[in-house]
Write a protein that holds these residues in place. Structure first.
Motif, PDB file in Angstrom:
ATOM      1  N   CYS A 270      16.407 -18.714  32.612  1.00  0.00           N
ATOM      2  CA  CYS A 270      15.762 -19.721  32.802  1.00  0.00           C
ATOM      3  C   CYS A 270      16.662 -20.016  34.288  1.00  0.00           C
ATOM      4  O   CYS A 270      16.572 -19.351  35.163  1.00  0.00           O
ATOM      5  N   SER A 271      15.414 -21.058  35.336  1.00  0.00           N
ATOM      6  CA  SER A 271      15.537 -21.316  36.958  1.00  0.00           C
ATOM      7  C   SER A 271      16.930 -20.843  37.539  1.00  0.00           C
ATOM      8  O   SER A 271      16.930 -20.138  38.361  1.00  0.00           O
ATOM      9  N   LEU A 272      17.688 -21.987  36.721  1.00  0.00           N
ATOM     10  CA  LEU A 272      19.503 -21.516  37.475  1.00  0.00           C
ATOM     11  C   LEU A 272      20.264 -20.264  37.983  1.00  0.00           C
ATOM     12  O   LEU A 272      20.292 -19.855  38.352  1.00  0.00           O
ATOM     13  N   TYR A 273      19.965 -20.234  36.561  1.00  0.00           N
ATOM     14  CA  TYR A 273      19.663 -18.251  36.810  1.00  0.00           C
ATOM     15  C   TYR A 273      19.627 -16.967  37.419  1.00  0.00           C
ATOM     16  O   TYR A 273      20.180 -16.869  38.076  1.00  0.00           O
ATOM     17  N   THR A 274      18.204 -16.870  37.535  1.00  0.00           N
ATOM     18  CA  THR A 274      17.355 -16.637  38.844  1.00  0.00           C
ATOM     19  C   THR A 274      17.134 -16.724  39.785  1.00  0.00           C
ATOM     20  O   THR A 274      17.311 -15.595  40.397  1.00  0.00           O
ATOM     21  N   ARG A 275      17.683 -18.440  40.263  1.00  0.00           N
ATOM     22  CA  ARG A 275      17.321 -18.269  41.310  1.00  0.00           C
ATOM     23  C   ARG A 275      18.805 -18.133  41.880  1.00  0.00           C
ATOM     24  O   ARG A 275      19.152 -17.460  43.371  1.00  0.00           O
ATOM     25  N   PHE A 276      20.184 -18.379  41.286  1.00  0.00           N
ATOM     26  CA  PHE A 276      21.079 -17.683  41.842  1.00  0.00           C
ATOM     27  C   PHE A 276      20.907 -16.341  42.020  1.00  0.00           C
ATOM     28  O   PHE A 276      22.296 -15.252  43.059  1.00  0.00           O
ATOM     29  N   ALA A 277      21.063 -15.381  40.989  1.00  0.00           N
ATOM     30  CA  ALA A 277      20.849 -14.117  41.190  1.00  0.00           C
ATOM     31  C   ALA A 277      19.943 -13.832  41.779  1.00  0.00           C
ATOM     32  O   ALA A 277      20.150 -12.480  42.869  1.00  0.00           O
ATOM     33  N   ASP A 278      18.355 -14.414  42.552  1.00  0.00           N
ATOM     34  CA  ASP A 278      18.131 -13.486  43.402  1.00  0.00           C
ATOM     35  C   ASP A 278      18.167 -13.368  44.750  1.00  0.00           C
ATOM     36  O   ASP A 278      18.632 -13.152  45.442  1.00  0.00           O
ATOM     37  N   ALA A 279      19.206 -15.217  44.657  1.00  0.00           N
ATOM     38  CA  ALA A 279      20.375 -14.995  46.336  1.00  0.00           C
ATOM     39  C   ALA A 279      21.096 -14.216  46.364  1.00  0.00           C
ATOM     40  O   ALA A 279      21.484 -13.560  47.223  1.00  0.00           O
TER      41      ALA A 279
ATOM     42  N   ALA B  86      21.194 -10.477  45.469  1.00  0.00           N
ATOM     43  CA  ALA B  86      20.532  -9.508  45.623  1.00  0.00           C
ATOM     44  C   ALA B  86      20.247  -9.596  46.555  1.00  0.00           C
ATOM     45  O   ALA B  86      20.445  -8.817  47.292  1.00  0.00           O
ATOM     46  N   ARG B  87      19.045 -10.458  47.605  1.00  0.00           N
ATOM     47  CA  ARG B  87      19.200 -10.880  48.694  1.00  0.00           C
ATOM     48  C   ARG B  87      19.731 -10.257  49.560  1.00  0.00           C
ATOM     49  O   ARG B  87      19.989  -9.532  50.800  1.00  0.00           O
ATOM     50  N   HIS B  88      20.875 -11.277  49.144  1.00  0.00           N
ATOM     51  CA  HIS B  88      22.324 -10.481  50.308  1.00  0.00           C
ATOM     52  C   HIS B  88      23.276  -9.671  50.142  1.00  0.00           C
ATOM     53  O   HIS B  88      24.150  -9.511  50.747  1.00  0.00           O
ATOM     54  N   GLY B  89      23.036  -9.035  48.885  1.00  0.00           N
ATOM     55  CA  GLY B  89      23.970  -7.700  48.840  1.00  0.00           C
ATOM     56  C   GLY B  89      24.981  -7.881  47.740  1.00  0.00           C
ATOM     57  O   GLY B  89      25.743  -7.038  47.857  1.00  0.00           O
ATOM     58  N   TYR B  90      24.616  -8.960  47.234  1.00  0.00           N
ATOM     59  CA  TYR B  90      25.478  -9.339  45.580  1.00  0.00           C
ATOM     60  C   TYR B  90      24.870  -9.001  44.428  1.00  0.00           C
ATOM     61  O   TYR B  90      24.547 -10.255  44.126  1.00  0.00           O
ATOM     62  N   PRO B  91      24.122  -8.078  43.988  1.00  0.00           N
ATOM     63  CA  PRO B  91      23.660  -7.679  42.863  1.00  0.00           C
ATOM     64  C   PRO B  91      24.493  -8.345  41.864  1.00  0.00           C
ATOM     65  O   PRO B  91      23.626  -8.419  40.780  1.00  0.00           O
ATOM     66  N   ARG B  92      26.000  -8.205  41.273  1.00  0.00           N
ATOM     67  CA  ARG B  92      26.207  -9.205  40.253  1.00  0.00           C
ATOM     68  C   ARG B  92      27.038 -10.898  40.732  1.00  0.00           C
ATOM     69  O   ARG B  92      27.050 -11.168  39.183  1.00  0.00           O
ATOM     70  N   TRP B  93      26.906 -11.106  41.756  1.00  0.00           N
ATOM     71  CA  TRP B  93      26.433 -13.223  42.337  1.00  0.00           C
ATOM     72  C   TRP B  93      25.969 -13.671  41.251  1.00  0.00           C
ATOM     73  O   TRP B  93      24.180 -13.200  41.212  1.00  0.00           O
ATOM     74  N   GLY B  94      26.229 -14.470  40.536  1.00  0.00           N
ATOM     75  CA  GLY B  94      25.087 -15.597  40.293  1.00  0.00           C
ATOM     76  C   GLY B  94      25.496 -16.783  40.005  1.00  0.00           C
ATOM     77  O   GLY B  94      26.865 -16.885  39.252  1.00  0.00           O
ATOM     78  N   ILE B  95      25.089 -16.901  38.115  1.00  0.00           N
ATOM     79  CA  ILE B  95      26.187 -18.060  37.596  1.00  0.00           C
ATOM     80  C   ILE B  95      26.901 -16.894  36.191  1.00  0.00           C
ATOM     81  O   ILE B  95      26.544 -16.267  36.049  1.00  0.00           O
ATOM     82  N   GLY B  96      28.011 -18.131  36.503  1.00  0.00           N
ATOM     83  CA  GLY B  96      28.866 -17.217  35.395  1.00  0.00           C
ATOM     84  C   GLY B  96      29.188 -18.063  33.932  1.00  0.00           C
ATOM     85  O   GLY B  96      28.323 -17.971  33.587  1.00  0.00           O
ATOM     86  N   PRO B  97      31.035 -17.995  33.905  1.00  0.00           N
ATOM     87  CA  PRO B  97      30.758 -18.923  32.616  1.00  0.00           C
ATOM     88  C   PRO B  97      30.526 -20.062  32.979  1.00  0.00           C
ATOM     89  O   PRO B  97      29.834 -20.955  33.529  1.00  0.00           O
ATOM     90  N   VAL B  98      30.096 -20.569  31.218  1.00  0.00           N
ATOM     91  CA  VAL B  98      29.109 -22.600  31.301  1.00  0.00           C
ATOM     92  C   VAL B  98      29.934 -23.112  30.397  1.00  0.00           C
ATOM     93  O   VAL B  98      29.800 -22.267  28.872  1.00  0.00           O
ATOM     94  N   LEU B  99      30.688 -23.783  30.774  1.00  0.00           N
ATOM     95  CA  LEU B  99      31.280 -24.816  29.456  1.00  0.00           C
ATOM     96  C   LEU B  99      30.004 -26.155  29.450  1.00  0.00           C
ATOM     97  O   LEU B  99      30.202 -27.225  30.338  1.00  0.00           O
ATOM     98  N   TYR B 100      30.255 -26.381  28.407  1.00  0.00           N
ATOM     99  CA  TYR B 100      29.517 -27.567  27.693  1.00  0.00           C
ATOM    100  C   TYR B 100      29.954 -28.705  27.107  1.00  0.00           C
ATOM    101  O   TYR B 100      31.284 -28.670  27.339  1.00  0.00           O
ATOM    102  N   GLY B 101      29.867 -29.941  27.390  1.00  0.00           N
ATOM    103  CA  GLY B 101      30.224 -30.724  26.753  1.00  0.00           C
ATOM    104  C   GLY B 101      29.574 -31.159  25.250  1.00  0.00           C
ATOM    105  O   GLY B 101      29.484 -30.308  24.881  1.00  0.00           O
TER     106      GLY B 101
END
Length: 291
Positions: free
Chosen positions: A96-105, A107-122
């Motif tokens: 989904c766009s949430l994961y891809t937008r954060f992962a792309d950002a 990677a562009r800034h030299g942090y290829p493993r940064w992005g969306i981590g744990p997700v806790l739902y209601g």
């Protein structure tokens, strides 16, 4: 010695993890309703699914601020009121766009493993009984802390909005766990978005903002990001406000322009203070030197 006067200048911490809501926080819900029940939020300023200009860059700046070179920033944790029973249709997937937008950002800034981590739902219960959303998000925060595996030195920045009980969740976090909280930022949405005022609980700031440039200014003033990070957020927001098609002269456009002007003034002032501080440290009078 000479110091820059600051309100809520926070002490540095070794590691910060950003915790976020999604709808009306990272991207707009569009104010969509079904049967009188809001499907995620109340913001009608932006089209449904639009990422707010500068949001991803600010999250990255907060995540990496103060880290030594080579240390990856913690991923962004998501606390959402979306029902886990409905994950098949409204869940957050790796594509989904949430994961891809954060992962792309990252990677562009030299942090290829940064992005969306744990997700806790209601749950469906909170979707129906809206007043329970704040408590659910607070319980999810506690669950996140228990299962994170991070040392107690890690501090959290919570980012939510004023439309989905996130303020209630933030108040519980700073009231019951001030030792874990660095700050809470709440995106002001809905008709009363200009009426919110910043405050602090147990020494933890709870601040409100209309745009992510405005949030970045407050974060820089508190020491949650540095001024170089503020510059990067401003630049990202400038690019993205045109990419998402904000109409010139509209209310979202005016708010961004106003907050960008405030950020530019903050950056100019920061440079002046650095110069003045350098002269003070050298035992020189800056004004005399200019003359």
């Amino acid at each position: 010695g000479w110091k820059r006067p600051e309100a809520w200048l926070l002490p540095p911490v070794p590691t910060t993890q950003v915790i976020t809501d999604v709808d009306d926080t990272v991207k707009s819900s569009g104010g969509l309703r079904m049967g009188g029940i809001a499907l995620g939020g109340v913001d009608e300023q932006y089209a449904r699914g639009t990422f707010y200009p500068g949001v991803v860059q600010l999250y990255l700046e907060m995540s990496k601020h103060g880290l030594p070179p080579g240390r990856p920033p913690p991923p962004v944790a998501v606390i959402t009121a979306r029902a886990r029973e409905l994950k098949f249709c409204i869940g957050l997937t790796k594509t989904c766009s949430l994961y891809t937008r954060f992962a792309d950002a990252g990677a562009r800034h030299g942090y290829p493993r940064w992005g969306i981590g744990p997700v806790l739902y209601g749950s469906v219960i909170e979707w129906i009984l809206q007043f329970r959303k704040g408590q659910r998000k607070f319980k999810n925060f506690r669950a996140l802390r228990r299962g994170s595996g991070y040392p107690t030195s890690v501090k959290y920045v919570y980012v939510g909005d004023t439309g989905e009980r996130d303020k209630e969740a933030a108040d519980h976090m700073v009231l019951h766990h001030p030792e874990a909280m660095r700050a809470a930022f709440l995106h002001a949405v809905g008709p009363a978005r200009n009426e919110w005022r910043d405050y602090a609980v147990n020494g933890v700031p709870v601040v409100f903002f209309r745009t992510y440039v405005g949030a970045a200014v407050k974060a820089a003033r508190m020491g949650v990001i540095d001024h170089a990070g503020l510059r990067r957020v401003v630049d990202a927001a400038r690019r993205e406000m045109y990419l998402v098609g904000i109409q010139e002269g509209s209310e979202p456009w005016r708010e961004l322009v106003e907050d960008i002007a405030m950020a530019e003034e903050e950056l100019r002032t920061a440079i002046e203070w650095k110069v003045t501080d350098a002269f003070h440290r050298a035992g020189l009078d800056n004004h005399h030197h200019k003359a």
